[in-house]
Design a protein around this motif. Structure first.
Motif, PDB file in Angstrom:
ATOM      1  N   ALA A  43     -30.653   4.184  35.962  1.00 49.16           N
ATOM      2  CA  ALA A  43     -31.901   3.480  36.862  1.00 49.16           C
ATOM      3  C   ALA A  43     -31.133   2.322  37.040  1.00 49.16           C
ATOM      4  O   ALA A  43     -31.409   1.639  38.906  1.00 49.16           O
ATOM      5  N   ILE A  44     -30.581   1.615  36.607  1.00 46.10           N
ATOM      6  CA  ILE A  44     -29.652  -0.056  37.612  1.00 46.10           C
ATOM      7  C   ILE A  44     -28.251   0.721  38.556  1.00 46.10           C
ATOM      8  O   ILE A  44     -28.946   0.359  39.683  1.00 46.10           O
ATOM      9  N   ALA A  45     -28.340   1.794  38.486  1.00 48.78           N
ATOM     10  CA  ALA A  45     -27.306   2.471  39.623  1.00 48.78           C
ATOM     11  C   ALA A  45     -28.309   3.095  40.941  1.00 48.78           C
ATOM     12  O   ALA A  45     -28.009   2.937  41.976  1.00 48.78           O
ATOM     13  N   GLY A  46     -29.133   3.234  40.051  1.00 51.65           N
ATOM     14  CA  GLY A  46     -30.331   4.001  41.580  1.00 51.65           C
ATOM     15  C   GLY A  46     -30.988   2.672  42.467  1.00 51.65           C
ATOM     16  O   GLY A  46     -31.056   2.973  43.232  1.00 51.65           O
ATOM     17  N   ILE A  47     -30.989   1.521  41.506  1.00 46.61           N
ATOM     18  CA  ILE A  47     -31.345   0.471  42.436  1.00 46.61           C
ATOM     19  C   ILE A  47     -30.840   0.199  42.940  1.00 46.61           C
ATOM     20  O   ILE A  47     -30.752  -0.389  44.383  1.00 46.61           O
ATOM     21  N   LEU A  48     -29.066   0.249  42.804  1.00 42.98           N
ATOM     22  CA  LEU A  48     -28.130  -0.620  43.722  1.00 42.98           C
ATOM     23  C   LEU A  48     -28.419   0.858  44.841  1.00 42.98           C
ATOM     24  O   LEU A  48     -27.526   0.193  45.598  1.00 42.98           O
ATOM     25  N   TRP A 182     -28.738   9.977  46.920  1.00 36.01           N
ATOM     26  CA  TRP A 182     -29.616  10.190  46.533  1.00 36.01           C
ATOM     27  C   TRP A 182     -30.662  10.449  45.818  1.00 36.01           C
ATOM     28  O   TRP A 182     -31.302  10.865  45.042  1.00 36.01           O
ATOM     29  N   ALA A 183     -29.612  11.234  44.971  1.00 34.56           N
ATOM     30  CA  ALA A 183     -30.201  12.068  44.075  1.00 34.56           C
ATOM     31  C   ALA A 183     -29.994  11.076  42.825  1.00 34.56           C
ATOM     32  O   ALA A 183     -30.707  11.150  42.006  1.00 34.56           O
ATOM     33  N   LEU A 184     -29.545   9.450  43.064  1.00 37.83           N
ATOM     34  CA  LEU A 184     -30.026   8.636  42.018  1.00 37.83           C
ATOM     35  C   LEU A 184     -31.116   8.087  42.443  1.00 37.83           C
ATOM     36  O   LEU A 184     -32.184   7.583  41.505  1.00 37.83           O
ATOM     37  N   TYR A 216     -20.436  -0.732  33.066  1.00 38.09           N
ATOM     38  CA  TYR A 216     -18.980   0.644  33.405  1.00 38.09           C
ATOM     39  C   TYR A 216     -20.196   1.425  33.819  1.00 38.09           C
ATOM     40  O   TYR A 216     -19.600   2.248  35.187  1.00 38.09           O
ATOM     41  N   VAL A 217     -20.107   2.840  32.423  1.00 33.31           N
ATOM     42  CA  VAL A 217     -20.925   3.307  33.475  1.00 33.31           C
ATOM     43  C   VAL A 217     -22.346   3.630  34.257  1.00 33.31           C
ATOM     44  O   VAL A 217     -22.328   4.229  35.187  1.00 33.31           O
ATOM     45  N   SER A 221     -19.155   4.780  36.693  1.00 32.31           N
ATOM     46  CA  SER A 221     -19.034   5.880  36.182  1.00 32.31           C
ATOM     47  C   SER A 221     -20.439   6.722  37.322  1.00 32.31           C
ATOM     48  O   SER A 221     -20.303   8.505  37.693  1.00 32.31           O
ATOM     49  N   MET A 222     -21.585   6.179  37.420  1.00 31.86           N
ATOM     50  CA  MET A 222     -22.752   6.540  38.006  1.00 31.86           C
ATOM     51  C   MET A 222     -22.469   6.770  39.744  1.00 31.86           C
ATOM     52  O   MET A 222     -23.564   7.178  39.703  1.00 31.86           O
TER      53      MET A 222
END
Length: 288
Positions: A43-48, A182-184, A216-217, A221-222
């Motif tokens: 979710a965090i990576a998806g927002i970014l 886009w996957a995120l 970090y992840v 990582s994500m």
């Protein structure tokens, strides 16, 4: 510098970033539930990623690419993070290296199936030898087994190998950063809901190391690691560049030695040299 050489450098950068993933996950699950950790990092990576796509004004992928992006999301956004986090409840991070050693082989096989690559027979010899070196080293260091953890890690490796190969194939015409972004974004609505439902009852009891592991992840990582990784797979070939993952366990151990003061054994040095030789051999015989 040729396109293939650039691919290997980008792939190496991605592997260097990924090398901290399992240690960071191991630290993070000390404070977070594995399901929440998987959902929160995505979710965090998806927002970014959503912000990045908006800033770059990236066009919406075709419906055909959307279907492939969904499988990428299932493999690298959901499958590997969740299954590996669950597995690390039963096995040590050291034992997980046994299965990480099989990831390059999994990626190569799916690269042949999905990417229609045809490496030479000698490539498969070096790929098998490299996987055997990593798995053998990990088994020699840690014999603490659990069938639940082993099965979960095997599932993680299969889903991740497919996600890597599919993402590398898409990156040939989309670009690596767009593929993972886009996957995120596709997984963001589901991961956001799961994060809310499974969030910890008390945030005060979560220590700083767990927060650092989550950070970090989520960021590296994500998201960032995949910018380099998918571009490298597209430039240098999925099966070939995928063999760089053989170095990931040893990079992780080297980080532990540099940051945590852990010792580096002669066996680790010997195994690293053997793996580097296998990667070099795979590089030579990767393409016809």
């Amino acid at each position: 510098m040729g396109e293939v050489s650039k691919g290997w450098l980008n792939g190496l950068a991605g592997v260097a970033i990924f090398s901290g993933s399992l240690p960071a996950t191991r630290v993070a699950i000390a404070g977070f539930d594995p399901v929440f950790l998987t959902a929160a990092r995505a979710a965090i990576a998806g927002i970014l990623a959503l912000i990045l796509l908006g800033m770059q004004r990236s066009g919406r992928p075709s419906s055909r690419d959307m279907a492939s992006l969904s499988t990428v999301a299932l493999g690298v956004v959901v499958g590997f993070p969740l299954l590996s986090a669950l597995a690390l409840q039963y096995i040590t991070a050291a034992r997980s290296l046994v299965f990480i050693g099989l990831l390059p082989l999994s990626t190569a096989i799916f690269g042949v199936i999905r990417g229609r690559e045809r490496p030479r027979p000698a490539f498969w010899l070096f790929a098998l030898l490299g996987s055997a070196c990593v798995a053998g080293f990990a088994l020699a260091q840690d014999a603490d087994a659990s069938w639940r953890g082993d099965v979960l890690m095997l599932g993680a490796i299969l889903t991740c190998g497919y996600g890597y190969a599919e993402g590398g194939r898409l990156s040939r015409h989309m670009g690596g950063w767009e593929v993972i972004s886009w996957a995120l974004v596709l997984s963001l609505p589901f991961m956001a809901v799961i994060s809310i439902v499974t969030h910890p009852q008390s945030w005060q009891q979560i220590g700083l190391p767990a927060w650092i592991g989550l950070g970090y992840v989520s960021l590296f990582s994500m998201l960032i690691g995949f910018f380099f990784w998918y571009r490298g797979l597209a430039q240098g070939g999925i099966a070939a560049v995928g063999q760089l993952q053989l170095l990931q366990p040893f990079m992780g151990l080297a980080l532990a030695a540099a940051l945590l003061g852990e010792s580096v054994s002669g066996a680790m040095m010997a195994a690293t040299i053997a793996v580097v030789a296998c990667v070099a051999g795979a590089r030579i015989f990767a393409r016809k």
